[in-house]
Scaffold this motif. Sequence first.
Motif, PDB file in Angstrom:
ATOM      1  N   HIS A   1      -6.873  -3.154  -1.977  1.00 31.14           N
ATOM      2  CA  HIS A   1      -5.875  -4.221  -2.039  1.00 31.14           C
ATOM      3  C   HIS A   1      -6.489  -5.573  -1.709  1.00 31.14           C
ATOM      4  O   HIS A   1      -6.171  -6.576  -2.360  1.00 31.14           O
ATOM      5  CB  HIS A   1      -4.713  -3.901  -1.095  1.00 31.14           C
TER       6      HIS A   1
ATOM      7  N   ASP B   1      -5.741   1.211  -7.349  1.00 29.10           N
ATOM      8  CA  ASP B   1      -6.357   2.098  -6.365  1.00 29.10           C
ATOM      9  C   ASP B   1      -6.274   3.568  -6.754  1.00 29.10           C
ATOM     10  O   ASP B   1      -6.811   4.435  -6.058  1.00 29.10           O
ATOM     11  CB  ASP B   1      -5.742   1.881  -4.979  1.00 29.10           C
TER      12      ASP B   1
ATOM     13  N   TRP C   1      -3.087  -8.261  -7.720  1.00 29.98           N
ATOM     14  CA  TRP C   1      -2.896  -6.857  -8.071  1.00 29.98           C
ATOM     15  C   TRP C   1      -2.656  -6.659  -9.569  1.00 29.98           C
ATOM     16  O   TRP C   1      -3.326  -5.866 -10.222  1.00 29.98           O
ATOM     17  CB  TRP C   1      -1.727  -6.300  -7.264  1.00 29.98           C
TER      18      TRP C   1
ATOM     19  N   ILE D   1       0.855  -1.193   0.000  1.00 35.69           N
ATOM     20  CA  ILE D   1       0.000   0.000   0.000  1.00 35.69           C
ATOM     21  C   ILE D   1       0.885   1.235   0.000  1.00 35.69           C
ATOM     22  O   ILE D   1       1.823   1.355   0.790  1.00 35.69           O
ATOM     23  CB  ILE D   1      -0.938   0.006   1.215  1.00 35.69           C
TER      24      ILE D   1
END
Length: 423
Positions: free
Chosen positions: A178, A212, A187, A144
């Motif tokens: 995530h 994201d 991902w 992240i």
Amino acid sequence: MIVTSALRHAAAGSAAMLLVLPAPVAGAATPPRAPATAQAHAPALGPESVTEPTPPARRFMEAGRLDRAGTQVQPLAGAPDVPTPSALSWVVADAGTGDVLAARAAHRKLPPASTLKTLFALTALPHHEASEQHTVADEELTGIGEGSSLVGVKEGYTYRVSDLWNGVFLSSGNDAVHVLASMSGGWESTARQMQEKARSLGALDTRVVSPDGYDAPGQVSSAYDLAVFGRAGVRDPEFTRYCSTAYADFPAGSWSYGIANTNRLLTGADGVGRYPGLLGIKNGYTSNAGNTLVAAARRGDRTLVVSVMNPQSGGGLAVYEEARELLDWGFDAADKVRPVGSLLPPKTPEEKPEEKPEDTRAVSVRGGAGAPAAALGAPADRPRAVVEPDDAGPSVALPLSLVGSACAAALALWAWRRRVSRV
């Protein structure tokens, strides 16, 4: 004419008759052609006249208007003046018809920030039921980005899928993204799926690197593409339910805490007035992208979608006020402007006739501007785009029926003259 040449030389015998076929090629004779007024004297026609994948007017609007610099709008009588937002790029469109009512730099490629989560939701929502439960593994929260917005997902905790989506839409939680991406194939797989989804929607400006929306080298979208994603979202009841939720409880083991949607037009937070009829969608911010927003609102039987990317003045809340101006204008002007483009995806090959390559074996295309349309593969009742002739000389390919007629006539005359000479 070929027949005249053949008759003239028939009496000279069969050897002379063999010279009849190449004679027109060496000279200036030209094979019969379709009427000149339908071919050579008609204005050149574009590809639309051949394949007709979309109405020519719509294709022209998309290529000729939305790619131009500056504000694009086509007002009719009584249309209100279009606003002048400071954003680098923006679009206002009718979500029902897909008509773009006005735009500025619609296809300018810019970093999208968390508005890219709209594409993530369109891609990943179908993978799991809202009631499904998932226990988060530690590896699902790795990678992240520093400084990311988070909703507070913890490893070892069990969440419903609907809780995770509330974390995505309300808190813009990259941690929730995530986990959902891990549940949807990983991902990198999710990024590829998002890219394919964007292409299927006709959003060709978007390049997905980080699902994201976190700043990543090469990751871009455009106001046009974001409007496409917003339109697709409000046509999905599940997407609309999440993006229009102002407040929700987020679980934390044996207890929960409240989260609020960060879209100020929906909640009225920070002094930004709530917009009547707002359906929400998604806002975003990074230092590289600035403030970005996709918003939709319904008034009566009309739903509009706007996208605003990186206002250059007015502070961090300007993106909401500029979106408000565009929505107000759109509702007032919807019936008083001609569309400057469309959010509708291009037609698929199944929806349009396939354009066949020219068959140069039977017809000379370079020198055959006067060739019959049917020989070029076009329907006989529709004009064909004219192919410019060159200076290479007349065509070497002749209609076989004409050659056969000439040969038959020559043979008949030659045989008759031989019979006469023997009497």
